[in-house]
Design a protein around this motif. Structure first.
Motif, PDB file in Angstrom:
ATOM      1  N   LYS A   7       0.833  -1.208   0.000  1.00 28.80           N
ATOM      2  CA  LYS A   7       0.000   0.000   0.000  1.00 28.80           C
ATOM      3  C   LYS A   7       0.866   1.257   0.000  1.00 28.80           C
ATOM      4  CE  LYS A   7      -3.174   2.411   3.071  1.00 28.80           C
ATOM      5  NZ  LYS A   7      -3.923   2.323   4.329  1.00 28.80           N
ATOM      6  N   HIS A   8       1.958   1.231   0.772  1.00 27.30           N
ATOM      7  CA  HIS A   8       2.825   2.416   0.854  1.00 27.30           C
ATOM      8  C   HIS A   8       3.642   2.653  -0.409  1.00 27.30           C
ATOM      9  CE1 HIS A   8       1.760   3.365   4.913  1.00 27.30           C
ATOM     10  NE2 HIS A   8       2.022   2.118   5.311  1.00 27.30           N
ATOM     11  N   LEU A   9       3.675   1.697  -1.304  1.00 25.41           N
ATOM     12  CA  LEU A   9       4.366   1.878  -2.585  1.00 25.41           C
ATOM     13  C   LEU A   9       3.451   2.500  -3.643  1.00 25.41           C
ATOM     14  CD1 LEU A   9       6.257  -1.548  -2.774  1.00 25.41           C
ATOM     15  CD2 LEU A   9       7.206   0.674  -2.120  1.00 25.41           C
ATOM     16  N   LEU A  10       2.167   2.510  -3.367  1.00 25.10           N
ATOM     17  CA  LEU A  10       1.194   3.058  -4.327  1.00 25.10           C
ATOM     18  C   LEU A  10       1.160   4.584  -4.239  1.00 25.10           C
ATOM     19  CD1 LEU A  10      -1.773   0.578  -3.731  1.00 25.10           C
ATOM     20  CD2 LEU A  10      -0.155   0.573  -5.628  1.00 25.10           C
ATOM     21  N   PRO A  11       0.716   5.241  -5.327  1.00 25.42           N
ATOM     22  CA  PRO A  11       0.530   6.704  -5.282  1.00 25.42           C
ATOM     23  C   PRO A  11      -0.487   7.070  -4.190  1.00 25.42           C
ATOM     24  CG  PRO A  11       0.389   5.894  -7.540  1.00 25.42           C
ATOM     25  CD  PRO A  11       0.439   4.698  -6.644  1.00 25.42           C
ATOM     26  N   ILE A  13      -3.126   8.887  -4.025  1.00 28.88           N
ATOM     27  CA  ILE A  13      -4.550   8.826  -4.352  1.00 28.88           C
ATOM     28  C   ILE A  13      -5.109   7.417  -4.162  1.00 28.88           C
ATOM     29  CG2 ILE A  13      -4.206   8.476  -6.820  1.00 28.88           C
ATOM     30  CD1 ILE A  13      -6.985  10.607  -5.359  1.00 28.88           C
ATOM     31  N   PHE A  14      -4.300   6.387  -4.532  1.00 31.52           N
ATOM     32  CA  PHE A  14      -4.731   5.001  -4.353  1.00 31.52           C
ATOM     33  C   PHE A  14      -4.728   4.623  -2.874  1.00 31.52           C
ATOM     34  CE2 PHE A  14      -3.074   4.509  -8.816  1.00 31.52           C
ATOM     35  CZ  PHE A  14      -4.299   4.266  -9.401  1.00 31.52           C
ATOM     36  N   GLN A  15      -3.696   5.095  -2.155  1.00 26.85           N
ATOM     37  CA  GLN A  15      -3.609   4.780  -0.726  1.00 26.85           C
ATOM     38  C   GLN A  15      -4.856   5.260   0.015  1.00 26.85           C
ATOM     39  OE1 GLN A  15       0.053   6.000   1.183  1.00 26.85           O
ATOM     40  NE2 GLN A  15       1.264   5.441  -0.628  1.00 26.85           N
ATOM     41  N   ARG A  16      -5.357   6.448  -0.353  1.00 27.69           N
ATOM     42  CA  ARG A  16      -6.514   7.015   0.343  1.00 27.69           C
ATOM     43  C   ARG A  16      -7.820   6.300  -0.012  1.00 27.69           C
ATOM     44  NH1 ARG A  16      -3.530  11.658  -0.982  1.00 27.69           N
ATOM     45  NH2 ARG A  16      -4.811  12.096  -2.791  1.00 27.69           N
ATOM     46  N   THR A  17      -7.857   5.612  -1.137  1.00 28.94           N
ATOM     47  CA  THR A  17      -9.115   4.983  -1.556  1.00 28.94           C
ATOM     48  C   THR A  17      -9.246   3.528  -1.117  1.00 28.94           C
ATOM     49  OG1 THR A  17      -8.163   4.379  -3.685  1.00 28.94           O
ATOM     50  CG2 THR A  17      -9.371   6.467  -3.571  1.00 28.94           C
ATOM     51  N   ILE A  18      -8.198   2.982  -0.514  1.00 33.46           N
ATOM     52  CA  ILE A  18      -8.265   1.576  -0.096  1.00 33.46           C
ATOM     53  C   ILE A  18      -9.160   1.452   1.120  1.00 33.46           C
ATOM     54  CG2 ILE A  18      -6.930  -0.375   0.802  1.00 33.46           C
ATOM     55  CD1 ILE A  18      -4.544   0.664  -0.808  1.00 33.46           C
ATOM     56  N   SER A  25      -8.438  -3.240  -2.434  1.00 34.99           N
ATOM     57  CA  SER A  25      -8.082  -4.052  -1.260  1.00 34.99           C
ATOM     58  C   SER A  25      -7.929  -5.525  -1.656  1.00 34.99           C
ATOM     59  CB  SER A  25      -9.156  -3.902  -0.180  1.00 34.99           C
ATOM     60  OG  SER A  25      -8.854  -4.716   0.919  1.00 34.99           O
ATOM     61  N   ALA A  26      -8.822  -5.996  -2.519  1.00 36.26           N
ATOM     62  CA  ALA A  26      -8.749  -7.385  -2.984  1.00 36.26           C
ATOM     63  C   ALA A  26      -7.476  -7.615  -3.799  1.00 36.26           C
ATOM     64  CB  ALA A  26      -9.982  -7.715  -3.821  1.00 36.26           C
ATOM     65  N   ILE A  27      -7.106  -6.631  -4.612  1.00 34.22           N
ATOM     66  CA  ILE A  27      -5.880  -6.747  -5.405  1.00 34.22           C
ATOM     67  C   ILE A  27      -4.663  -6.824  -4.482  1.00 34.22           C
ATOM     68  CG2 ILE A  27      -4.363  -5.506  -7.019  1.00 34.22           C
ATOM     69  CD1 ILE A  27      -6.932  -4.555  -8.443  1.00 34.22           C
ATOM     70  N   LEU A  28      -4.645  -6.043  -3.430  1.00 37.70           N
ATOM     71  CA  LEU A  28      -3.532  -6.084  -2.475  1.00 37.70           C
ATOM     72  C   LEU A  28      -3.438  -7.452  -1.793  1.00 37.70           C
ATOM     73  CD1 LEU A  28      -3.665  -2.543  -0.811  1.00 37.70           C
ATOM     74  CD2 LEU A  28      -2.080  -3.389  -2.543  1.00 37.70           C
ATOM     75  N   GLU A  29      -4.588  -8.040  -1.487  1.00 36.99           N
ATOM     76  CA  GLU A  29      -4.599  -9.388  -0.889  1.00 36.99           C
ATOM     77  C   GLU A  29      -3.975 -10.405  -1.853  1.00 36.99           C
ATOM     78  OE1 GLU A  29      -8.315 -10.834   0.754  1.00 36.99           O
ATOM     79  OE2 GLU A  29      -8.858  -8.765   1.300  1.00 36.99           O
ATOM     80  N   VAL A  30      -4.348 -10.309  -3.111  1.00 33.96           N
ATOM     81  CA  VAL A  30      -3.803 -11.221  -4.120  1.00 33.96           C
ATOM     82  C   VAL A  30      -2.297 -11.016  -4.268  1.00 33.96           C
ATOM     83  CG1 VAL A  30      -3.812 -11.774  -6.589  1.00 33.96           C
ATOM     84  CG2 VAL A  30      -5.971 -11.472  -5.369  1.00 33.96           C
ATOM     85  N   MET A  31      -1.867  -9.760  -4.279  1.00 30.31           N
ATOM     86  CA  MET A  31      -0.436  -9.464  -4.403  1.00 30.31           C
ATOM     87  C   MET A  31       0.346 -10.042  -3.220  1.00 30.31           C
ATOM     88  SD  MET A  31      -0.517  -5.589  -5.925  1.00 30.31           S
ATOM     89  CE  MET A  31       1.239  -5.432  -6.171  1.00 30.31           C
TER      90      MET A  31
END
Length: 179
Positions: A7-11, A13-18, A25-31
């Motif tokens: 999450k901290h590697l994302l821009p 704007i993405f961090q705030r929308t998770i 959030s589902a994509i982060l789980e898969v990653m």
């Protein structure tokens, strides 16, 4: 890598929308799940290069790196995690050979190196190498050795002969006896 670290590697704007349950959030789980197997291996990477701690299926690869593949009973191209190629006297002996590969390379072509190779490969002590073997006329045969192996190593005859052929100087002939 854990979801928080990704999450901290994302821009920003993405961090705030998770949010839990949203697609990001589902994509982060898969990653996180995709990284997990590699991270487990990397945590113990040093064990892969230690012949005593490496998994059984990786030992033949180590053997290949130290020029011992010719003693495996199958071709290295056929290695698999479920059925690694076998070494006639067992995986433990192969591990010992890998660990002593530097010594064996240094002493290749000598009776000392051949003796150590045979003892390590079979796990048996008591090999003898005689360099002054009398011929029919009673005089020593030039460039001929007699290798005496303990009787209990007879099941490894093919391996022993292969080791002798590969480790002796090319111009030397040999005779193998079991005592």
């Amino acid at each position: 890598m854990k979801q928080n670290e990704i999450k901290h590697l994302l821009p920003g704007i993405f961090q705030r929308t998770i949010r839990p349950g949203n697609p990001l959030s589902a994509i982060l789980e898969v990653m996180e799940a995709l990284h997990s197997p590699s991270e487990r291996i990397l945590e113990h990477l040093d064990s892969f290069f230690d012949p005593y701690r490496t998994p059984d299926h990786f030992a033949p690869y180590l053997a290949r790196w130290v020029d011992l593949e010719r003693f495996l009973t199958e071709f290295p191209e056929e290695f698999s995690a479920t059925a690694p190629p076998s070494f006639p006297s067992g995986i433990g002996r192969l591990r010992e050979l890998i660990a002593t590969a530097a010594f064996l390379s240094k002493w290749r072509g000598t009776s000392r190196g051949l003796l150590r190779f045979l003892e390590t490969a079979t796990g048996a002590q008591g090999f003898e190498i005689h360099e002054r073997v009398p011929g029919i006329d009673g005089r020593p045969r030039p460039f001929h050795i007699l290798v005496r192996a303990p009787k209990k190593t007879k099941p490894y005859r093919d391996l022993i002969e292969q080791i002798i052929e590969m480790e002796k100087p090319a111009y030397v002939t040999y005779q193998l006896d079991f005592m």
